[in-house]
Design a protein around this motif. Structure first.
Motif, mmCIF file in Angstrom:
data_model
loop_
_atom_site.group_PDB
_atom_site.id
_atom_site.type_symbol
_atom_site.label_atom_id
_atom_site.label_comp_id
_atom_site.label_asym_id
_atom_site.label_seq_id
_atom_site.Cartn_x
_atom_site.Cartn_y
_atom_site.Cartn_z
ATOM 1 N N TRP A 201 0.845 -1.200 0.000
ATOM 2 C CA TRP A 201 0.000 0.000 0.000
ATOM 3 C C TRP A 201 0.867 1.231 0.000
ATOM 4 C CZ3 TRP A 201 -1.899 -3.536 4.045
ATOM 5 C CH2 TRP A 201 -3.061 -4.203 3.667
ATOM 6 N N VAL A 202 0.425 2.228 -0.738
ATOM 7 C CA VAL A 202 1.154 3.497 -0.764
ATOM 8 C C VAL A 202 0.145 4.640 -0.608
ATOM 9 C CG1 VAL A 202 2.567 5.033 -2.191
ATOM 10 C CG2 VAL A 202 2.994 2.562 -2.235
ATOM 11 N N ASN A 203 0.291 5.450 0.437
ATOM 12 C CA ASN A 203 -0.590 6.609 0.611
ATOM 13 C C ASN A 203 -0.288 7.641 -0.467
ATOM 14 O OD1 ASN A 203 0.005 6.016 3.910
ATOM 15 N ND2 ASN A 203 -2.094 6.402 3.279
ATOM 16 N N GLY B 63 10.553 -6.171 -5.584
ATOM 17 C CA GLY B 63 9.806 -7.338 -6.046
ATOM 18 C C GLY B 63 8.341 -7.353 -5.654
ATOM 19 N N TYR B 64 7.810 -6.241 -5.183
ATOM 20 C CA TYR B 64 6.362 -6.198 -4.930
ATOM 21 C C TYR B 64 5.641 -6.230 -6.275
ATOM 22 C CZ TYR B 64 6.988 -5.430 0.011
ATOM 23 O OH TYR B 64 7.319 -5.599 1.328
ATOM 24 N N HIS B 65 4.574 -7.030 -6.348
ATOM 25 C CA HIS B 65 3.895 -7.217 -7.629
ATOM 26 C C HIS B 65 2.522 -6.570 -7.702
ATOM 27 C CE1 HIS B 65 7.052 -9.620 -9.162
ATOM 28 N NE2 HIS B 65 6.878 -10.601 -8.288
ATOM 29 N N GLU B 66 2.079 -6.016 -6.587
ATOM 30 C CA GLU B 66 0.804 -5.299 -6.637
ATOM 31 C C GLU B 66 0.926 -4.073 -5.749
ATOM 32 O OE1 GLU B 66 -3.055 -7.370 -6.822
ATOM 33 O OE2 GLU B 66 -3.513 -6.236 -5.006
ATOM 34 N N ILE B 67 0.623 -2.930 -6.315
ATOM 35 C CA ILE B 67 0.727 -1.690 -5.555
ATOM 36 C C ILE B 67 -0.635 -1.020 -5.566
ATOM 37 C CG2 ILE B 67 1.749 0.641 -5.612
ATOM 38 C CD1 ILE B 67 4.371 -0.917 -6.453
ATOM 39 N N THR B 68 -1.106 -0.659 -4.375
ATOM 40 C CA THR B 68 -2.403 -0.004 -4.266
ATOM 41 C C THR B 68 -2.214 1.401 -3.712
ATOM 42 O OG1 THR B 68 -3.431 -2.149 -3.821
ATOM 43 C CG2 THR B 68 -4.746 -0.193 -3.313
ATOM 44 N N LEU B 69 -2.611 2.383 -4.519
ATOM 45 C CA LEU B 69 -2.524 3.777 -4.086
ATOM 46 C C LEU B 69 -3.735 4.085 -3.206
ATOM 47 C CD1 LEU B 69 -1.482 5.448 -7.468
ATOM 48 C CD2 LEU B 69 -0.013 4.479 -5.672
ATOM 49 N N LEU B 70 -3.481 4.675 -2.051
ATOM 50 C CA LEU B 70 -4.538 4.889 -1.065
ATOM 51 C C LEU B 70 -4.844 6.354 -0.801
ATOM 52 C CD1 LEU B 70 -3.562 2.478 1.872
ATOM 53 C CD2 LEU B 70 -5.344 2.133 0.161
ATOM 54 N N GLY B 71 -6.141 6.655 -0.753
ATOM 55 C CA GLY B 71 -6.608 7.976 -0.328
ATOM 56 C C GLY B 71 -8.099 7.873 -0.095
ATOM 57 N N GLN B 72 -8.656 8.703 0.784
ATOM 58 C CA GLN B 72 -10.117 8.655 0.992
ATOM 59 C C GLN B 72 -10.832 9.048 -0.289
ATOM 60 O OE1 GLN B 72 -11.462 7.250 3.342
ATOM 61 N NE2 GLN B 72 -10.025 7.315 5.038
ATOM 62 N N ASN B 73 -10.211 9.921 -1.061
ATOM 63 C CA ASN B 73 -10.743 10.286 -2.379
ATOM 64 C C ASN B 73 -9.534 10.540 -3.278
ATOM 65 O OD1 ASN B 73 -11.929 11.303 -4.645
ATOM 66 N ND2 ASN B 73 -12.700 13.169 -3.675
ATOM 67 N N VAL B 74 -9.031 9.485 -3.914
ATOM 68 C CA VAL B 74 -7.794 9.618 -4.703
ATOM 69 C C VAL B 74 -7.952 10.670 -5.805
ATOM 70 C CG1 VAL B 74 -6.833 7.319 -4.282
ATOM 71 C CG2 VAL B 74 -8.442 7.661 -6.166
ATOM 72 N N ASN B 75 -9.200 10.838 -6.279
ATOM 73 C CA ASN B 75 -9.406 11.748 -7.412
ATOM 74 C C ASN B 75 -9.177 13.212 -7.084
ATOM 75 O OD1 ASN B 75 -10.214 9.618 -9.113
ATOM 76 N ND2 ASN B 75 -12.155 9.599 -8.052
ATOM 77 N N SER B 76 -9.098 13.549 -5.818
ATOM 78 C CA SER B 76 -8.838 14.964 -5.507
ATOM 79 C C SER B 76 -7.357 15.197 -5.207
ATOM 80 C CB SER B 76 -9.736 15.450 -4.367
ATOM 81 O OG SER B 76 -9.541 14.666 -3.229
ATOM 82 N N ARG C 46 1.164 -4.882 -10.741
ATOM 83 C CA ARG C 46 -0.179 -4.399 -11.044
ATOM 84 C C ARG C 46 -0.446 -3.183 -10.195
ATOM 85 N NH1 ARG C 46 -3.663 -9.622 -9.474
ATOM 86 N NH2 ARG C 46 -3.477 -10.779 -11.409
ATOM 87 N N LEU C 47 -1.284 -2.321 -10.713
ATOM 88 C CA LEU C 47 -1.580 -1.095 -9.986
ATOM 89 C C LEU C 47 -3.077 -1.000 -9.706
ATOM 90 C CD1 LEU C 47 -0.260 1.471 -8.934
ATOM 91 C CD2 LEU C 47 -0.466 2.452 -11.215
#
Ligand code: SAH
Ligand code: SF4
Ligand code: F3S
Length: 432
Positions: free
Chosen positions: A148-150, A190-203, A226-227
């Motif tokens: 996870w990445v904030n 070697g991480y194969h899945e990264i998830t970008l985190l935010g309560q509202n990523v679009n802002s 993968r993203l």
């Protein structure tokens, strides 16, 4: 010395626990251990609904005995509930054995608080949540091959039912360069899945870089990953974002787009700032550009004054938007939020009955959509081994969990799964 962290709540909190672990490991607690063997137990709490709080209260209370029998054991309570107005006081009164209470903006203070605890009976540290977010804490990651990445902290949306803006503070975007550096390092590790985190990523915004621009840059980072990203507020979900998702094969075609309700009147009372029609237009825009895209959602039933007809509009939205799955909740009043002051509370039995019907409706959709996988091949990133089932498991790009047998340990590898059976959101099959 040994530590144990108990986490409640969302992905954001799970990642926060990885940061707490990072801090503890730098402070002499170098080994993770079961609760009974730990020298420090940290509760990282959530207060999104009343039952999340009750759950934490129950588990903290249950520690009283252990605390008596293990001299020197430190019990710390942090996270959103600790930050909530009045809750630190309540914790102190109810559980005199709790040693440390810390807020959502006090993580990097933990080593100090631990040192102070040596001389003080109890240490409490809470900052005003409106203060700028902490950044740059080294997480001790436990989710390999997923990371996870904030990208943002906090929230400015003030949906009328939601306590998050009060306990997490105003929205702050991280610097794009910091995010890119973190993602590059994770990909190199070697991480194969990264998830970008935010309560509202679009802002998200850092100068000229908005979320579509950031996503474009992150997806271009070198590596085999993968993203994913969450959460998308429908009001800010844009065509440019869809173009970026379409452009990069490593971005999963799965969007978590919380609708909350299918009724315009309820959406307006919720302060969501979109109508049912606008929501469905975004869905159509996504599906036109990416026909195989899947949408998951969050839905609330029993919001103050919700009528049976308005609830039925949420049911029909499930079918119209064709959600592949949903998190579904009974509305829970949160002190300090606007909705908690509204008249027209829905009786619990009515709300529970609506939830049961909604779950049945979503499950039916989930089942239908998952069945289409039977006979097809899914690309699964193996996450772990389930000893009870005797099967390895991992997710395919569109979010379903695939289970399979394997002679060799394939955790952290992409495998091709020939799907033979689908149950709910789970797929079963054999390796090709
Ligand atoms: N930022 C995300 C979600 C954060 S909370 C978003 O805007 O979608 C996760 C979910 O909890 C919300 O989407 C909502 O469905 C639910 N939720 C939040 N407050 C709630 C409350 N008071 N009662 C019931 N469900 C709630
Ligand atoms: Fe809560 Fe709304 Fe912010 Fe999501 S967008 S965290 S539901 S206030
Ligand atoms: Fe997450 Fe719960 Fe806090 S949902 S942001 S841990 S209130």
């Amino acid at each position: 010395m040994k530590y144990h962290i108990v986490t409640y709540g969302c992905q954001m909190n799970l990642h926060e626990s990885e940061k707490i672990a990072g801090i503890l490991r730098a402070s002499g607690y170098d080994e993770e251990a079961p609760l009974e063997e730990a020298d420090i137990i940290v509760f990282n709490t959530c207060c999104i609904r009343e039952n999340a709080e009750n759950h934490a209260f129950g588990n903290i209370g249950a520690l009283k005995k252990l605390k008596k029998s293990r001299r020197g054991l430190i019990v710390a309570v942090g996270g959103c509930m600790a930050q909530e107005a009045g809750k630190a006081q309540l914790l102190k009164e109810k559980f005199p054995f709790v040693d440390i209470i810390f807020g959502t903006h006090n993580l990097s203070e933990l080593p100090d608080l631990l040192a102070r605890k040596k001389n003080e009976r109890r240490v409490v540290s809470l900052y005003d949540a409106r203060r700028g977010a902490e950044d740059g804490i080294q997480a001790y990651r436990t989710g390999y091959p997923n990371a996870w990445v904030n990208i943002t902290y906090g929230c400015n949306n003030f949906c009328s039912y939601c306590i998050v803006p009060y306990v997490r503070g105003r929205e702050v975007s991280r610097r794009a360069d910091d995010i890119l550096r973190e993602v590059s390092a994770l990909a190199a590790q070697g991480y194969h899945e990264i998830t970008l985190l935010g309560q509202n990523v679009n802002s998200y915004r850092d100068g000229e870089v908005d979320f579509p621009a950031l996503l474009d840059r992150v997806a271009s980072v070198e590596g085999n990953f993968r993203l994913r990203f969450m959460t998308s507020h429908p009001k800010d979900f844009s065509e440019r974002l869809v173009e970026v998702v379409q452009k990069h094969p490593n971005i999963c075609n799965l969007v978590h787009l919380p609708a909350q309700s299918g009724s315009d009147r309820i959406l307006s009372l919720m302060n969501r700032r979109y109508t049912r029609e606008q929501y469905l237009q975004k869905v159509a825009m996504l599906r036109t550009a990416i026909p195989d895209a899947e949408i998951t959602t969050d839905l609330i039933v029993g919001f103050p004054t919700e009528t049976e007809e308005e609830f039925l509009q949420t049911l029909s939205l499930v079918r119209e938007a064709d959600f592949s799955s949903a998190f579904m909740f009974v509305y829970s009043p949160r002190t300090g939020t606007k909705a908690a002051e509204m008249q027209g509370r829905i009786p619990e039995e009515v709300a529970k009955d609506r939830l049961t019907r909604l779950i049945a409706c979503v499950n039916e959709n989930t089942r239908k959509k998952s069945e289409r996988y039977v006979g097809r091949t899914a690309e699964v990133l193996c996450e772990d081994y389930d000893a009870k089932k005797g099967l390895y498991f991992g997710r395919e790009p569109l979010g379903r969990m695939g289970y399979f047998r394997s002679e060799t340990n394939c955790v952290g590898q992409f495998v091709r799964l020939k799907v033979t059976d689908a149950r709910g959101i789970s797929l079963y099959g054999e390796l090709e």
